[in-house]
Design a protein around this motif. Structure first.
Motif, mmCIF file in Angstrom:
data_model
loop_
_atom_site.group_PDB
_atom_site.id
_atom_site.type_symbol
_atom_site.label_atom_id
_atom_site.label_comp_id
_atom_site.label_asym_id
_atom_site.label_seq_id
_atom_site.Cartn_x
_atom_site.Cartn_y
_atom_site.Cartn_z
ATOM 1 N N ARG A 1 2.573 13.296 -15.813
ATOM 2 C CA ARG A 1 2.153 13.667 -14.451
ATOM 3 C C ARG A 1 2.133 12.446 -13.535
ATOM 4 O O ARG A 1 2.514 12.532 -12.373
ATOM 5 N N MET A 2 1.697 11.314 -14.058
ATOM 6 C CA MET A 2 1.641 10.100 -13.241
ATOM 7 C C MET A 2 3.032 9.584 -12.896
ATOM 8 O O MET A 2 3.273 9.150 -11.777
ATOM 9 N N VAL A 3 3.938 9.629 -13.843
ATOM 10 C CA VAL A 3 5.255 9.014 -13.650
ATOM 11 C C VAL A 3 6.271 9.992 -13.061
ATOM 12 O O VAL A 3 7.066 9.615 -12.197
ATOM 13 N N LEU A 4 6.244 11.237 -13.485
ATOM 14 C CA LEU A 4 7.325 12.161 -13.151
ATOM 15 C C LEU A 4 7.021 13.148 -12.031
ATOM 16 O O LEU A 4 7.942 13.719 -11.461
ATOM 17 N N SER A 5 5.751 13.395 -11.719
ATOM 18 C CA SER A 5 5.454 14.403 -10.700
ATOM 19 C C SER A 5 5.652 13.830 -9.301
ATOM 20 O O SER A 5 5.469 12.643 -9.060
ATOM 21 N N ARG A 6 6.036 14.692 -8.386
ATOM 22 C CA ARG A 6 6.286 14.291 -7.004
ATOM 23 C C ARG A 6 4.979 14.196 -6.245
ATOM 24 O O ARG A 6 4.089 15.013 -6.394
ATOM 25 N N ALA A 7 4.897 13.199 -5.386
ATOM 26 C CA ALA A 7 3.714 13.036 -4.539
ATOM 27 C C ALA A 7 3.775 14.037 -3.402
ATOM 28 O O ALA A 7 4.841 14.502 -3.009
ATOM 29 N N GLY A 8 2.611 14.340 -2.863
ATOM 30 C CA GLY A 8 2.552 15.211 -1.698
ATOM 31 C C GLY A 8 3.087 14.497 -0.465
ATOM 32 O O GLY A 8 3.391 13.307 -0.480
ATOM 33 N N GLU A 9 3.218 15.233 0.576
ATOM 34 C CA GLU A 9 3.705 14.663 1.832
ATOM 35 C C GLU A 9 2.663 13.704 2.400
ATOM 36 O O GLU A 9 1.472 13.973 2.337
ATOM 37 N N PRO A 10 3.103 12.561 2.978
ATOM 38 C CA PRO A 10 2.137 11.651 3.585
ATOM 39 C C PRO A 10 1.508 12.291 4.824
ATOM 40 O O PRO A 10 2.078 13.211 5.419
ATOM 41 N N ALA A 11 0.350 11.818 5.169
ATOM 42 C CA ALA A 11 -0.347 12.338 6.339
ATOM 43 C C ALA A 11 0.498 12.083 7.587
ATOM 44 O O ALA A 11 1.241 11.101 7.647
ATOM 45 N N PRO A 12 0.412 12.961 8.581
ATOM 46 C CA PRO A 12 1.195 12.750 9.809
ATOM 47 C C PRO A 12 0.866 11.407 10.454
ATOM 48 O O PRO A 12 -0.289 11.043 10.599
ATOM 49 N N GLY A 13 1.897 10.669 10.768
ATOM 50 C CA GLY A 13 1.724 9.367 11.400
ATOM 51 C C GLY A 13 1.505 8.222 10.429
ATOM 52 O O GLY A 13 1.514 7.064 10.820
ATOM 53 N N ALA A 14 1.301 8.534 9.145
ATOM 54 C CA ALA A 14 1.078 7.482 8.153
ATOM 55 C C ALA A 14 2.427 6.998 7.627
ATOM 56 O O ALA A 14 3.331 7.782 7.384
ATOM 57 N N ALA A 15 2.527 5.703 7.466
ATOM 58 C CA ALA A 15 3.760 5.125 6.925
ATOM 59 C C ALA A 15 3.780 5.315 5.413
ATOM 60 O O ALA A 15 2.778 5.086 4.748
ATOM 61 N N PRO A 16 4.910 5.747 4.860
ATOM 62 C CA PRO A 16 4.973 5.885 3.402
ATOM 63 C C PRO A 16 4.922 4.514 2.749
ATOM 64 O O PRO A 16 5.393 3.532 3.307
ATOM 65 N N PRO A 17 4.330 4.427 1.564
ATOM 66 C CA PRO A 17 4.278 3.131 0.878
ATOM 67 C C PRO A 17 5.686 2.674 0.512
ATOM 68 O O PRO A 17 6.566 3.497 0.256
ATOM 69 N N PRO A 18 5.912 1.371 0.476
ATOM 70 C CA PRO A 18 7.247 0.877 0.135
ATOM 71 C C PRO A 18 7.584 1.190 -1.327
ATOM 72 O O PRO A 18 6.724 1.161 -2.191
ATOM 73 N N ALA A 19 8.839 1.497 -1.568
ATOM 74 C CA ALA A 19 9.293 1.793 -2.926
ATOM 75 C C ALA A 19 9.765 0.503 -3.590
ATOM 76 O O ALA A 19 10.242 -0.411 -2.934
ATOM 77 N N GLY A 20 9.639 0.454 -4.886
ATOM 78 C CA GLY A 20 10.104 -0.703 -5.647
ATOM 79 C C GLY A 20 8.960 -1.588 -6.095
ATOM 80 O O GLY A 20 7.851 -1.529 -5.579
ATOM 81 N N GLU A 21 9.237 -2.405 -7.086
ATOM 82 C CA GLU A 21 8.234 -3.320 -7.621
ATOM 83 C C GLU A 21 7.996 -4.476 -6.659
ATOM 84 O O GLU A 21 8.908 -4.898 -5.942
ATOM 85 N N SER A 22 6.774 -4.986 -6.682
ATOM 86 C CA SER A 22 6.444 -6.080 -5.769
ATOM 87 C C SER A 22 6.883 -7.438 -6.308
ATOM 88 O O SER A 22 7.018 -8.381 -5.544
ATOM 89 N N SER A 23 7.082 -7.549 -7.631
ATOM 90 C CA SER A 23 7.443 -8.839 -8.204
ATOM 91 C C SER A 23 8.331 -8.638 -9.432
ATOM 92 O O SER A 23 8.056 -7.791 -10.272
ATOM 93 N N ARG A 24 9.362 -9.434 -9.526
ATOM 94 C CA ARG A 24 10.227 -9.381 -10.711
ATOM 95 C C ARG A 24 9.524 -9.967 -11.933
ATOM 96 O O ARG A 24 9.858 -9.628 -13.060
ATOM 97 N N TRP A 25 8.559 -10.854 -11.718
ATOM 98 C CA TRP A 25 7.820 -11.448 -12.831
ATOM 99 C C TRP A 25 6.982 -10.394 -13.543
ATOM 100 O O TRP A 25 6.817 -10.443 -14.760
ATOM 101 N N MET A 26 6.431 -9.455 -12.777
ATOM 102 C CA MET A 26 5.656 -8.378 -13.401
ATOM 103 C C MET A 26 6.555 -7.526 -14.292
ATOM 104 O O MET A 26 6.171 -7.145 -15.400
ATOM 105 N N VAL A 27 7.742 -7.235 -13.809
ATOM 106 C CA VAL A 27 8.694 -6.446 -14.590
ATOM 107 C C VAL A 27 9.110 -7.215 -15.844
ATOM 108 O O VAL A 27 9.175 -6.655 -16.942
ATOM 109 N N ALA A 28 9.377 -8.509 -15.707
ATOM 110 C CA ALA A 28 9.777 -9.327 -16.855
ATOM 111 C C ALA A 28 8.663 -9.374 -17.902
ATOM 112 O O ALA A 28 8.930 -9.274 -19.113
#
Length: 135
Positions: free
Chosen positions: A73-100
């Motif tokens: 549910r955490m990884v595969l389910s779709r998020a609801g629509e963002p609130a009107p006027g709210a910017a969607p969060p940026p997609a992608g990892e914030s750091s390559r070191w975390m992924v490594a």
């Protein structure tokens, strides 16, 4: 936990590795947890502990499905629509070191599930013999 959704799309590397780690921790084959559970079940059947082995299998499967349900549910389910006027969060990892770092840990978990080094195996065997309770 209820609010965490769509991690697979928002953070593709982290989401996939989180799902793989959860599956390894829940006892999927190629993980050390599976190996130890398998050895416990074989030992239980060899010593005719059928009730205990059956209870172990029931509870391990219950835990497996619970972990897979919530992680999925955490990884595969779709998020609801963002609130009107709210910017969607940026997609992608914030750091390559975390992924490594996560890739390194995932590699160790899978490697120890496939092959246990001789020294570590001897150490664990020695510890189990010291903890064995005479019947």
């Amino acid at each position: 936990v209820e609010g965490v959704t769509d991690a697979g799309r928002k953070m593709p590397w982290t989401g996939a590795m989180f799902l793989a780690a959860a599956l390894a921790l829940s006892g999927l084959p190629l993980s050390g947890v599976f190996r130890s559970e398998f050895q416990i079940v074989v030992g239980g059947f060899a010593s005719a502990q059928y009730v205990g082995v059956t209870l172990l299998l029931v509870f391990v499967n219950l835990a497996f499905f619970g972990i897979v349900w919530h992680t999925g549910r955490m990884v595969l389910s779709r998020a609801g629509e963002p609130a009107p006027g709210a910017a969607p969060p940026p997609a992608g990892e914030s750091s390559r070191w975390m992924v490594a770092g996560m890739l390194g840990c995932l590699f160790v978990v899978v490697a120890l599930g496939v092959h246990l080094p001789g020294d570590l195996s001897a150490l664990l065997s020695n510890a189990s013999h010291r903890l064995a309770v005479p019947v």
